[in-house]
Each structure stands twice: as C-alpha cells, then as structure tokens.
Scaffold this active site. Sequence first.
Site, PDB file in Angstrom:
ATOM      1  NE  ARG A 205     -46.409  28.116  27.405  1.00 24.63           N
ATOM      2  CZ  ARG A 205     -45.691  27.288  28.082  1.00 24.63           C
ATOM      3  NH1 ARG A 205     -45.580  25.768  27.762  1.00 24.63           N
ATOM      4  NH2 ARG A 205     -44.565  27.564  28.846  1.00 24.63           N
TER       5      ARG A 205
ATOM      6  CE1 TYR B 222     -40.982  17.699  31.172  1.00 18.88           C
ATOM      7  CE2 TYR B 222     -38.706  17.753  29.854  1.00 18.88           C
ATOM      8  CZ  TYR B 222     -39.745  18.703  30.778  1.00 18.88           C
ATOM      9  OH  TYR B 222     -39.662  19.819  31.074  1.00 18.88           O
TER      10      TYR B 222
ATOM     11  CE  LYS C 119     -42.351  20.575  33.024  1.00 16.33           C
ATOM     12  NZ  LYS C 119     -41.400  21.352  32.376  1.00 16.33           N
TER      13      LYS C 119
ATOM     14  CG  ASN D 264     -40.101  21.875  24.512  1.00 17.63           C
ATOM     15  OD1 ASN D 264     -39.123  21.442  24.050  1.00 17.63           O
ATOM     16  ND2 ASN D 264     -39.821  22.342  25.956  1.00 17.63           N
TER      17      ASN D 264
ATOM     18  CD  GLU E 271     -44.350  23.071  33.996  1.00 18.36           C
ATOM     19  OE1 GLU E 271     -43.339  23.360  35.088  1.00 18.36           O
ATOM     20  OE2 GLU E 271     -43.691  23.609  33.060  1.00 18.36           O
ATOM     21  CG  ASP E 272     -46.801  24.155  30.202  1.00 18.74           C
ATOM     22  OD1 ASP E 272     -45.776  24.650  30.489  1.00 18.74           O
ATOM     23  OD2 ASP E 272     -46.933  23.144  29.554  1.00 18.74           O
TER      24      ASP E 272
ATOM     25  CG  ASN F  55     -36.711  20.618  28.954  1.00 18.51           C
ATOM     26  OD1 ASN F  55     -37.041  20.539  30.160  1.00 18.51           O
ATOM     27  ND2 ASN F  55     -37.719  20.375  27.982  1.00 18.51           N
TER      28      ASN F  55
ATOM     29  CG  ASP G 212     -40.654  24.332  35.399  1.00 16.31           C
ATOM     30  OD1 ASP G 212     -39.598  24.476  35.479  1.00 16.31           O
ATOM     31  OD2 ASP G 212     -40.941  23.263  34.514  1.00 16.31           O
ATOM     32  CG  ASP G 213     -43.659  27.115  31.848  1.00 16.40           C
ATOM     33  OD1 ASP G 213     -43.232  26.169  31.271  1.00 16.40           O
ATOM     34  OD2 ASP G 213     -44.877  26.934  32.419  1.00 16.40           O
TER      35      ASP G 213
HETATM   36  N1  LIG Z   1     -36.940  24.380  26.699  1.00 19.21           N
HETATM   37  C1  LIG Z   1     -37.495  24.761  27.856  1.00 19.21           C
HETATM   38  O1  LIG Z   1     -37.491  24.285  29.124  1.00 19.21           O
HETATM   39  C2  LIG Z   1     -38.813  25.504  27.735  1.00 19.21           C
HETATM   40  C3  LIG Z   1     -39.502  25.896  26.552  1.00 19.21           C
HETATM   41  N2  LIG Z   1     -40.599  26.398  26.520  1.00 19.21           N
HETATM   42  C4  LIG Z   1     -41.392  26.742  25.240  1.00 19.21           C
HETATM   43  O2  LIG Z   1     -41.241  28.073  24.808  1.00 19.21           O
HETATM   44  C5  LIG Z   1     -42.400  28.387  24.129  1.00 19.21           C
HETATM   45  C6  LIG Z   1     -43.175  29.596  24.536  1.00 19.21           C
HETATM   46  O3  LIG Z   1     -43.169  29.496  25.991  1.00 19.21           O
HETATM   47  P1  LIG Z   1     -43.996  30.725  26.791  1.00 19.21           P
HETATM   48  O4  LIG Z   1     -42.736  31.665  26.812  1.00 19.21           O
HETATM   49  O5  LIG Z   1     -44.404  29.884  27.978  1.00 19.21           O
HETATM   50  O6  LIG Z   1     -45.128  31.261  25.849  1.00 19.21           O
HETATM   51  P2  LIG Z   1     -45.486  32.524  25.968  1.00 19.21           P
HETATM   52  O7  LIG Z   1     -47.000  32.288  25.144  1.00 19.21           O
HETATM   53  O8  LIG Z   1     -45.657  33.277  27.158  1.00 19.21           O
HETATM   54  O9  LIG Z   1     -44.745  33.260  24.731  1.00 19.21           O
HETATM   55  C7  LIG Z   1     -44.468  33.376  23.680  1.00 19.21           C
HETATM   56  C8  LIG Z   1     -43.899  34.668  23.101  1.00 19.21           C
HETATM   57  O10 LIG Z   1     -43.811  34.238  21.512  1.00 19.21           O
HETATM   58  C9  LIG Z   1     -44.223  35.357  20.641  1.00 19.21           C
HETATM   59  N3  LIG Z   1     -44.622  34.906  19.418  1.00 19.21           N
HETATM   60  C10 LIG Z   1     -45.671  34.035  19.215  1.00 19.21           C
HETATM   61  N4  LIG Z   1     -45.744  34.096  17.547  1.00 19.21           N
HETATM   62  C11 LIG Z   1     -44.667  34.621  17.081  1.00 19.21           C
HETATM   63  C12 LIG Z   1     -44.143  34.920  15.945  1.00 19.21           C
HETATM   64  N5  LIG Z   1     -44.752  34.345  14.788  1.00 19.21           N
HETATM   65  N6  LIG Z   1     -42.998  35.723  15.917  1.00 19.21           N
HETATM   66  C13 LIG Z   1     -42.487  35.925  17.026  1.00 19.21           C
HETATM   67  N7  LIG Z   1     -42.824  35.842  18.219  1.00 19.21           N
HETATM   68  C14 LIG Z   1     -43.805  35.107  18.343  1.00 19.21           C
HETATM   69  C15 LIG Z   1     -45.498  35.900  21.585  1.00 19.21           C
HETATM   70  O11 LIG Z   1     -45.647  37.122  21.007  1.00 19.21           O
HETATM   71  P3  LIG Z   1     -46.818  38.029  21.623  1.00 19.21           P
HETATM   72  O12 LIG Z   1     -46.195  38.368  22.987  1.00 19.21           O
HETATM   73  O13 LIG Z   1     -46.667  39.177  20.754  1.00 19.21           O
HETATM   74  O14 LIG Z   1     -48.070  37.300  21.725  1.00 19.21           O
HETATM   75  C16 LIG Z   1     -44.904  35.639  22.886  1.00 19.21           C
HETATM   76  O15 LIG Z   1     -44.110  36.765  23.308  1.00 19.21           O
HETATM   77  C17 LIG Z   1     -43.131  26.894  24.070  1.00 19.21           C
HETATM   78  O16 LIG Z   1     -43.035  26.206  22.861  1.00 19.21           O
HETATM   79  C18 LIG Z   1     -42.691  26.226  25.338  1.00 19.21           C
HETATM   80  O17 LIG Z   1     -42.952  24.980  24.849  1.00 19.21           O
HETATM   81  C19 LIG Z   1     -41.107  27.096  27.623  1.00 19.21           C
HETATM   82  C20 LIG Z   1     -40.634  26.781  28.964  1.00 19.21           C
HETATM   83  C21 LIG Z   1     -39.505  26.002  29.018  1.00 19.21           C
HETATM   84  C1  LIG Z   2     -40.278  22.482  29.098  1.00 17.13           C
HETATM   85  C2  LIG Z   2     -41.541  23.365  29.547  1.00 17.13           C
HETATM   86  O1  LIG Z   2     -41.867  23.575  30.627  1.00 17.13           O
HETATM   87  C3  LIG Z   2     -42.315  23.932  28.286  1.00 17.13           C
HETATM   88  O2  LIG Z   2     -41.888  23.689  27.319  1.00 17.13           O
HETATM   89  O3  LIG Z   2     -43.672  24.351  28.992  1.00 17.13           O
HETATM   90 MG   LIG Z   3     -43.772  24.140  30.812  1.00 23.70          MG
END
Ligand SMILES: NC(=O)C1=CN([C@@H]2O[C@H](COP(=O)(O)OP(=O)(O)OC[C@H]3O[C@@H](n4cnc5c(N)ncnc54)[C@H](OP(=O)(O)O)[C@@H]3O)[C@@H](O)[C@H]2O)C=CC1
Ligand SMILES: CC(=O)C(=O)O
Ligand SMILES: [Mg+2]
Length: 645
Positions: free
Chosen positions: A186, A133, A204, A441, A276-277, A486, A299-300
């Site tokens: 993504r 993972y 997953k 991540n 997912e993603d 996570n 999941d996200d």
């Molecule tokens: N720990 C966990 O369980 C999980 C972790 N994640 C992680 O979270 C991260 C994001 O995932 P997700 O939310 O799905 O992605 P999205 O693409 O949906 O969201 C990313 C967000 O970050 C913003 N962003 C990008 N660059 C910047 C910057 N320089 N400054 C401020 N904001 C910024 C984007 O802005 P804008 O809207 O303006 O483009 C957007 O709002 C990934 O790294 C993923 O691995 C995700 C799911 C679960």
């Molecule tokens: C953990 C997860 O689902 C992600 O980073 O997208």
């Molecule tokens: Mg994910």
Amino acid sequence: MAGRSGEEADAAMAGVATGGVEDAYGEDRATEDQPVTPWAVCIASGHSLLRDPRHNKGLSFTEKERDAHYLRGLLPPAILPQELQEKRLLQNVRQLEVPLQRYMFLMDLQERNERLFYKLMIDNVEELLPVVYTPTVGEACQKYGSIFRRSQGLYISLKDKGRVLEVLRNWPEKSIQVIVVTDGERILGLGDLGCQGMGIPVGKLALYTALGGVRPSACLPITIDVGTNNEELLNDEFYIGLRQRRATGQEYTELLDEFMVAVKQNYGQKVLVQFEDFANHNAFALLDKYKATHLVFNDDIQGTAAVVLAGLMAGLKFAGGTLADHTFLFFGAGEAGTGIAELVALEISMQSKTSQEEAHKNIWLVDSKGLIVSSRKDSIQPFKKLYAHEHEPVKDLLSAIKDIKPTALIGSAGVGQSFTKEVIEAMSSINKRPIILALSNPTSKSECTAEQAYSWSQVGRAIFGSGSPFDPVKYNEKLFIPAQANNAYIFPGFGLGVVISGAIRVKDDMVLAAAEALAEQVTAEHFDKGLIYPPFSSIRKISTNIAARVAAKAYDLVPFYGELSVDHKGVLCKLFTLGSKGGRQLHQRKATSSVVSNEQTLILHKGPFVAQFREGEDRLLGLLKYEDNRADHSLTRAKIGYWVS
Ligand SMILES: NC(=O)C1=CN([C@@H]2O[C@H](COP(=O)(O)OP(=O)(O)OC[C@H]3O[C@@H](n4cnc5c(N)ncnc54)[C@H](OP(=O)(O)O)[C@@H]3O)[C@@H](O)[C@H]2O)C=CC1
Ligand SMILES: CC(=O)C(=O)O
Ligand SMILES: [Mg+2]
C-alpha cells in the site's frame, strides 16, 4: 607500546586511530590535524574516497585533506566551501522543471555526497520535501524500475528465506538505530507497487536525518519482497522485484517472523522498526504481534494519529472547546482512519475522564461500503467494530454528513476529489469553522485541494490540512496557508526520542506525548494564518522538542530504577520511579533471603542473587544478576537493567 597511555594502547589494539573526538558511533574520530591513517583503520582514500558518499566532500576537500587522502590531481584545483556547493546545487535543482528529474538529481546527490545532500535538504526543507517525499516519491516508486540507478536500501525477498540474518549482515553499517520497512503493498494511495516501494523507506529515512537529526549511518531502509499483485508491474520488463504474485498466509508470516527475529539478533532490542505502507490486512496484525516483543511503530497508524490529534488540539487551543465537543466523521476506515480515531478516543477519555467506549460514540467511519453501522458488525474487520453505532445504513458520504452532522471531516480513503463542492458546502452549512483534513497521498489522491476547501467553505471558513502540500491560497484578499497534515511532523522526532531514551517498547502514552509536544508548538500567529501546525521550516526544532518529550515519557513509563546495597547485615533494595520529574522512591526492603511483595511483585533471591520487579502484566521487569565476591560485604551498589517479558 612504551610511552602510550592505556587508552591509546587499547585504541591501537582495537585498530582505531587515536586523537580527534570520537563520537558515540565510533565515527568522526579523525581531525584535519590528525587524519585517520590508512593502516589504523580501513577507510577509502584517493579515487575510492571520491566514490564513497559518506565521506566524499567533492570540491570542498581542503589542500591538507587532498594530501592526506591521496586526492591530488583527482580533483580540479579549486576549493569550494560547502555553502558554495550548496548554492550551485540549488540552482541546478531549480532549473529542472520535471519533479521526477529533481527526485533523481537529489537521489544521485545522496549517493555521491551525503553531507551535502543533507545540508541542502535541511536548509531548503519546504522546497525539497515535496521532491524527496510526497508527492514526487509516489511517482518515483511507480517508475522505480525505469529510473533505477545505484541500489539504495536492503532488499529481502522470499528467495532469502532461511538466510535473512545473512542478508542483514551484508549491510555495511553495524550501529543501526532505525529501520523503516515496507512490503510495498500500500504505497501511499497508489496501491501495490511491490519491490518498487523501496522509495518510501529510503525517503522516510532521509527525513529521519534531515528533519530529526538521526545520523544516516544509523538508518536502514528495507523492502521485503513477497511478490506483487500489480499486473502492470508483473508485465513491466524493467520491474525490479520478484515476478510472482504475493505470498500470503504461512509463507508470508514465516518470512516476516524470520526478519523480525534476525533484526533483534543482529542489532539488539533497541533498534526501532518502523512499519510503513503495509496493506491494512497485515499492518494491524504485525503491529499487534510485535509490539510485545520488539520496539515497533507503525507510522501510518500511530504517526498519522499523532499528527492529526496534534492538529486538532492546536485548533482547539485557539478556537476553544474540547475534543469531546466534536463529532468526527472519517472518510476511510483503514490504518490512518482508525489509527486516528483510536488516539482521539484515548485523548477524549483521558481529558473527560470517561471510558473509551463512551468516547467512541462521537466518532463515525465511512468505508468503501458506506457508513459503518451496527447492522454491518458481522461483516467488517475487527478494527472497525468499535465504531459500528446504531444507525440506518447510509451509502454515500454526503448523506452521512447530513445525518451525522460532523464538526470534523477526515479523509484517508485514497480517493482523489471525493470531498466535492456539495460535501464541503454541507460541512460549512453545519459548522462555522468546519475542520476538513484531506490526508490522502500523493496530491492526485487528495480528497480536495486547498483552494477548493477555502472557496467552497465561503470566505475561507474551513480549517484545512492535507497530506501532500498545497501552495498558499489568496481568497477575498486574504492569504490562507494550508497546513500539511503529514506524519513527517511526527516520526522523525518520535523516533529520535525513542532511540535516545533507550526504550525497548513503544507505548501509546509516548505517541500521545509526541502529539502534545507538536500541538504546543503551534502559536496564535500560525493559527491566524490558517495553520494548525508550525511551519516545516522549523522542523528540526519541532522534532527536537517532540523527541525530548517522547524520551521523557519513555522514562516516566519505566517504572523502576533499582539500587541494591549489600552490607554485612543483609541486602537493602530500594526502588525508584525513573520519572522525568526526578522520580520518587517506591520501595525500600531489607532482606536476608527471598522476598516477594504482592504490591509490586518484588522478588529478591540471595547470593548470587537476582532481583526482579514487575508492575502490571506488560510492564517492565528490572533484572539484576549480582555476583557477590567481596569478602567484607562492604556497601556495593548496582543499577538494575530493564527488560520486558
Ligand atoms: N497524511 C498522512 O500523514 C498519511 C496519509 N495516508 C494516506 O491515507 C490513505 C489511506 O491510507 P491507509 O489508511 O493506510 O489505507 P487503508 O487501505 O488501510 O484504508 C483505506 C480506507 O479507505 C476506504 N476506501 C477505499 N475506497 C473508498 C471509497 N470509494 N469510499 C469510501 N472509503 C473508501 C477503505 O475501505 P474498505 O475498508 O472498505 O476497503 C479503507 O477503509 C493513503 O492515500 C495514504 O497515502 C496514510 C498515512 C499517513
Ligand atoms: C504519509 C504516509 O505515510 C503515507 O501516505 O502513507
Ligand atoms: Mg505511509
């Protein structure tokens, strides 16, 4: 057939061996004493058996099994118990220093001897999770073409348009309970990896089994290949996907639609589809569209929301206060950020009996253009609008912290090292115990490291969690164990609960139930060490508790259980809630003809009649078609099936 019991005869007719204990999946019927005979069921034997990961036991095949399955001579004479094989493999993995090599080693094992792979994973979960993972799976996806060996999962591409059902039917397993699907746009915080995102559904689902106990044959990883906009991959000679730019609009929608329809057609309505993603411009729309017709979970958005809410609830349990006392600043306003924000707002509104709008006031978001404020309302995506509060525009995170004075800072922007020393110091100057979650991540995208969070918050005041794991940190002679925030804490147990309950829709209350169940498993001892989650070493138990809670909630949400009694005087219809607390009777109706009740829209037609019950627009309907063919009309009962309009 003389002398056979009816059951045996039926089994023989159905082409299955008798004897042994058949599990719910129709597998594992054979025992060592009564092996499945090749003429009763088509299973691999001899050389093919050793190449069949689902049944291969390698050196653990006993003498008897070696005889029964034509394995003599195909294996060296030694018989090693599974424990010894496990010990040997663990030594082998540990000798590999490069994480990607460890990943390949474990994937090879999964493809060679599935039971041993899962035994190894289950017994060494904390050590091997970061391999299968995040973070290693991220690198594996980036290099998936170069390291490609045996194909895993199912690929559905634009080329399969019009034939998706046919492709699904090529998958060898028929009793699927969970599908994890991505379109690779993504992948973690690594962006568009196209078809190479397959590592994510595979990983997953490995966790569904290792952490949640869902059987591997019931899990189906799928990648939908609509192309990629990743130039590097398009120019990579080893790229495994369609060499074209991403399809969008109608072409994309039609393929996804065909896929979702085919899934239901092939596996029924109780298969859980975990998105997912996906990139957020598709993720929210897909969830919104299919939550009304399919059993879907993102999941996200939802899994991440539940895990973060659970961490916050656990923290409050020991630090005191309520969610409503906090001010949340999200750095990253996408799937993870707004998913968490929504669930936190829902919980606040439930706890403090206020509206969700009121709860939103304590939640602020920062995206790539700065703080989301009312003056940006016309130019932002719909899922951000709820948080566009009155405020001057603010461009950078540090200024936003100084203005908003959050108690919790939650990063999910996928921008590594964005929680700088100044950011964490600012959080620490405002709060005695700042909550700092670096969710992005893989590790390279983490907003800060555990060590930075503890050292920059002076004397380790930060309550810290991260999406990818960090080692414990010794600071001022105290050992801090960083929590891994996570969604892996949630989705295996959540999914298990959903499938065991037989639910056909996912509801927010089920996600909340999962969060509560996780939070309840955090003890004062964990919190004292800096943990806001119980350790992953007990994840099987954690997942089981989550599953039980989710399943119970699913039953609570099913409004009706119906009983129909028919006798010569007419029809008696009783409705009960199905709640986990035993249920209570809602209605009792006697009818000789059609009945319509406005309280709960109860419709009962007579002979052969249909009973139909509705509670609220999106709630369940109970449906029964009853054929009354008994001459004496003596008491007849039937349970009512569930179905959602
Ligand atoms: N720990 C966990 O369980 C999980 C972790 N994640 C992680 O979270 C991260 C994001 O995932 P997700 O939310 O799905 O992605 P999205 O693409 O949906 O969201 C990313 C967000 O970050 C913003 N962003 C990008 N660059 C910047 C910057 N320089 N400054 C401020 N904001 C910024 C984007 O802005 P804008 O809207 O303006 O483009 C957007 O709002 C990934 O790294 C993923 O691995 C995700 C799911 C679960
Ligand atoms: C953990 C997860 O689902 C992600 O980073 O997208
Ligand atoms: Mg994910």
